[in-house]
Design a protein around this motif. Structure first.
Motif, mmCIF file in Angstrom:
data_model
loop_
_atom_site.group_PDB
_atom_site.id
_atom_site.type_symbol
_atom_site.label_atom_id
_atom_site.label_comp_id
_atom_site.label_asym_id
_atom_site.label_seq_id
_atom_site.Cartn_x
_atom_site.Cartn_y
_atom_site.Cartn_z
ATOM 1 N N PHE A 62 0.828 -1.139 -0.094
ATOM 2 C CA PHE A 62 0.162 -0.045 -0.001
ATOM 3 C C PHE A 62 0.976 1.182 0.103
ATOM 4 O O PHE A 62 1.923 1.183 0.644
ATOM 5 C CB PHE A 62 -0.887 -0.023 1.094
ATOM 6 N N TYR A 63 0.312 2.287 -0.768
ATOM 7 C CA TYR A 63 1.154 3.426 -0.612
ATOM 8 C C TYR A 63 0.269 4.897 -0.860
ATOM 9 O O TYR A 63 -0.622 4.665 -1.363
ATOM 10 C CB TYR A 63 2.330 3.532 -1.678
ATOM 11 N N ARG A 64 0.844 5.814 -0.050
ATOM 12 C CA ARG A 64 -0.111 7.113 -0.573
ATOM 13 C C ARG A 64 1.188 8.348 -0.525
ATOM 14 O O ARG A 64 2.455 8.166 0.059
ATOM 15 C CB ARG A 64 -0.836 7.328 0.502
ATOM 16 N N VAL A 65 1.027 9.313 -1.121
ATOM 17 C CA VAL A 65 1.689 10.401 -1.109
ATOM 18 C C VAL A 65 1.333 11.817 -0.162
ATOM 19 O O VAL A 65 -0.012 12.045 -0.136
ATOM 20 C CB VAL A 65 1.877 11.145 -2.534
ATOM 21 N N ARG A 66 2.290 12.238 0.237
ATOM 22 C CA ARG A 66 1.934 13.427 1.230
ATOM 23 C C ARG A 66 2.677 14.703 0.587
ATOM 24 O O ARG A 66 3.949 14.366 0.435
ATOM 25 C CB ARG A 66 2.687 13.246 2.566
ATOM 26 N N ALA A 67 2.217 15.666 0.505
ATOM 27 C CA ALA A 67 2.906 16.937 -0.108
ATOM 28 C C ALA A 67 2.464 18.222 0.498
ATOM 29 O O ALA A 67 1.133 18.207 0.919
ATOM 30 C CB ALA A 67 2.482 17.097 -1.458
ATOM 31 N N ARG A 68 3.583 19.052 0.983
ATOM 32 C CA ARG A 68 3.294 20.122 1.529
ATOM 33 C C ARG A 68 3.903 21.408 1.019
ATOM 34 O O ARG A 68 5.054 21.243 0.548
ATOM 35 C CB ARG A 68 3.697 20.153 3.316
ATOM 36 N N GLU A 69 3.017 22.285 0.616
ATOM 37 C CA GLU A 69 3.628 23.371 -0.179
ATOM 38 C C GLU A 69 4.438 24.222 0.506
ATOM 39 O O GLU A 69 4.418 24.449 1.641
ATOM 40 C CB GLU A 69 2.038 24.198 -0.503
ATOM 41 N N ILE A 70 5.558 24.411 -0.421
ATOM 42 C CA ILE A 70 6.487 25.513 -0.003
ATOM 43 C C ILE A 70 6.243 26.845 -0.494
ATOM 44 O O ILE A 70 6.324 27.160 -1.531
ATOM 45 C CB ILE A 70 8.000 25.167 -0.249
ATOM 46 N N THR A 71 5.640 27.959 0.409
ATOM 47 C CA THR A 71 5.399 29.208 -0.242
ATOM 48 C C THR A 71 6.427 29.980 -0.134
ATOM 49 O O THR A 71 6.373 31.161 -0.779
ATOM 50 C CB THR A 71 4.384 29.723 1.028
ATOM 51 N N GLU A 72 7.742 29.799 0.561
ATOM 52 C CA GLU A 72 8.583 30.546 0.412
ATOM 53 C C GLU A 72 9.945 29.917 0.425
ATOM 54 O O GLU A 72 10.148 29.037 1.753
ATOM 55 C CB GLU A 72 9.015 31.751 1.500
ATOM 56 N N ASN A 73 11.070 29.883 -0.292
ATOM 57 C CA ASN A 73 12.177 28.915 -0.358
ATOM 58 C C ASN A 73 13.418 29.639 -0.647
ATOM 59 O O ASN A 73 13.867 30.097 -1.654
ATOM 60 C CB ASN A 73 12.091 27.832 -1.258
ATOM 61 N N LYS A 74 14.098 30.369 0.642
ATOM 62 C CA LYS A 74 15.150 31.326 0.680
ATOM 63 C C LYS A 74 16.177 30.754 1.121
ATOM 64 O O LYS A 74 16.186 29.511 1.754
ATOM 65 C CB LYS A 74 14.878 32.702 0.978
ATOM 66 N N ALA A 75 17.418 31.055 0.965
ATOM 67 C CA ALA A 75 18.683 30.404 1.345
ATOM 68 C C ALA A 75 18.539 30.479 2.909
ATOM 69 O O ALA A 75 18.911 28.956 3.579
ATOM 70 C CB ALA A 75 19.973 31.335 0.969
ATOM 71 N N TYR A 76 18.285 31.377 3.840
ATOM 72 C CA TYR A 76 18.204 31.076 5.246
ATOM 73 C C TYR A 76 16.693 31.188 5.643
ATOM 74 O O TYR A 76 16.657 31.492 6.895
ATOM 75 C CB TYR A 76 18.920 32.166 5.740
ATOM 76 N N HIS A 77 15.628 31.104 4.814
ATOM 77 C CA HIS A 77 14.154 31.200 5.342
ATOM 78 C C HIS A 77 13.261 30.363 4.330
ATOM 79 O O HIS A 77 13.541 30.677 3.337
ATOM 80 C CB HIS A 77 13.937 32.594 5.557
ATOM 81 N N LYS A 78 12.584 29.446 5.115
ATOM 82 C CA LYS A 78 11.663 28.694 4.115
ATOM 83 C C LYS A 78 10.276 28.917 5.116
ATOM 84 O O LYS A 78 10.215 28.675 6.498
ATOM 85 C CB LYS A 78 11.862 27.646 4.155
ATOM 86 N N SER A 79 9.047 28.865 4.177
ATOM 87 C CA SER A 79 7.781 28.900 4.767
ATOM 88 C C SER A 79 7.030 27.811 4.202
ATOM 89 O O SER A 79 7.303 27.639 2.891
ATOM 90 C CB SER A 79 7.199 30.207 4.711
ATOM 91 N N PHE A 80 5.914 27.317 4.857
ATOM 92 C CA PHE A 80 5.312 26.238 4.505
ATOM 93 C C PHE A 80 3.734 26.482 4.317
ATOM 94 O O PHE A 80 3.271 26.858 5.362
ATOM 95 C CB PHE A 80 5.565 24.780 5.270
#
Length: 348
Positions: A62-80
């Motif tokens: 059985f399998y499923r996929v989890r995906a979480r949006e990356i709203t900001e992806n900078k060198a020293y800061h990330k938001s999800f």
């Protein structure tokens, strides 16, 4: 999917995401896998390709996929952002000891929605273990998003979340601006558009015939070199036909888009290059398409030593689905129309 205990799960997300595949022999005890490139999770693209290894042949997972949006992806800061989770799907890794399978083979649907729907409905009634798209099933891709869209049409209609899909290029999928990028959107064991694989002890050999006109044809503007690709496959065929995997196989199936025998084109480079090798090859059957008209070329002395089956076209009154079925030592091919009627049945 392969018998060495590995499966690739491919999926797309609309935004850029961090994602993982949860899998296990039940839905309560699972492990998680992600796509890493040189130590980094691949979050730069909406295309995702996660390889699951160490699987047990013959085992259902059985399998499923989890995906979480990356709203900001900078060198020293990330938001999800929000997380999405797919329903559970299943797959079974083919086992070398299991001879039985059912495969559905379609060709030349040319991305016509009505044809895809009808062909999928007929195919899924037979619950195939895998589906082969034998060329010209998708449109001529102008953009990456069109190519992704076309692949999703096939995947959704034929239930590829729960069974492998094998894509073989036809001459139309080779045309248009994104055609050279389309192969990257599907998985192949060797990274090539041709190859060989086993399902149980049945050996499948798939070839890429290239275009149906010479490389020098003006509409290609000097951008094609399918003569070299066909020569590569001549060398591959010579090696494959003498390989241990091919020789020890219980059954052997050859699949490619443009017929070597039964082709109505005036330009037939595949016949010139491959027929001298194939005329001595112990295949049980050769599955092709391209002509848009169903045809059965029975074995002919000095030519094709095995039956060649040419699938129909995209119009509903001539479209075909081939159901290749192995049960023990017996193998049969049933050719069905878009309405499910039996057009031909061949004992191989």
């Amino acid at each position: 999917m392969s018998q060495d205990g590995a499966v690739t799960v491919m999926y797309q997300t609309r935004p850029l995401c961090t994602s993982s595949v949860e899998y296990g022999t039940d839905t309560l005890n699972t492990i998680s896998a992600r796509q890493f490139v040189a130590g980094q999770e691949a979050v730069h693209d909406i295309e995702h390709r996660v390889r699951l290894t160490g699987l047990t042949p013959g085992q259902r997972y059985f399998y499923r996929v989890r995906a979480r949006e990356i709203t900001e992806n900078k060198a020293y800061h990330k938001s999800f952002g929000n997380e999405s989770v797919t329903p559970w799907h299943t797959f079974t890794v083919p086992s070398p000891s299991q001879k039985d399978f059912t495969a559905a083979i379609v060709n030349d649907m040319h991305c016509f929605p009505a044809t895809i729907t009808a062909m999928a409905e007929v195919a899924l009634k037979h619950n195939p273990d895998f589906v082969v798209f034998n060329g010209d099933c998708m449109a001529e891709p102008a953009t990456r998003m069109q190519a992704v869209h076309d692949i999703h049409l096939m995947a959704d209609a034929f239930g590829l979340a729960d069974r492998p899909g094998i894509f073989i290029r036809g001459n139309h999928e080779i045309r248009n601006a994104y055609s050279s990028g389309q192969p990257s959107l599907v998985e192949s064991a060797n990274g090539l558009t041709y190859g060989a694989f086993n399902w149980g002890d049945t050996r499948f050999v798939t070839l890429d015939c290239g275009e149906d006109k010479p490389d020098t044809t003006w509409v290609y503007y000097g951008l094609n070199d399918f003569s070299r690709l066909r020569q590569e496959q001549t060398d591959f065929l010579r090696s494959e036909l003498s390989s241990k995997d091919f020789k020890k196989a219980g059954r052997r199936v050859l699949i490619h888009h443009i017929p070597v025998w039964g082709n109505t084109d005036s330009y037939r480079p595949c016949t010139d290059m491959w027929a001298p090798l194939l005329v001595k090859a112990p295949f049980d059957v050769n599955l092709t398409g391209h002509t848009h008209e169903y045809n059965r070329v029975d074995p002919t002395p000095g030519q094709n030593p095995f039956p060649v089956i040419v699938g129909g076209g995209y119009k509903l009154d001539g479209a075909t689905v081939m159901i290749l079925r192995r049960r023990g030592d017996e193998m049969t091919l049933t050719v069905l129309g878009a309405d499910g009627r039996t057009i031909d049945t061949i004992s191989l």
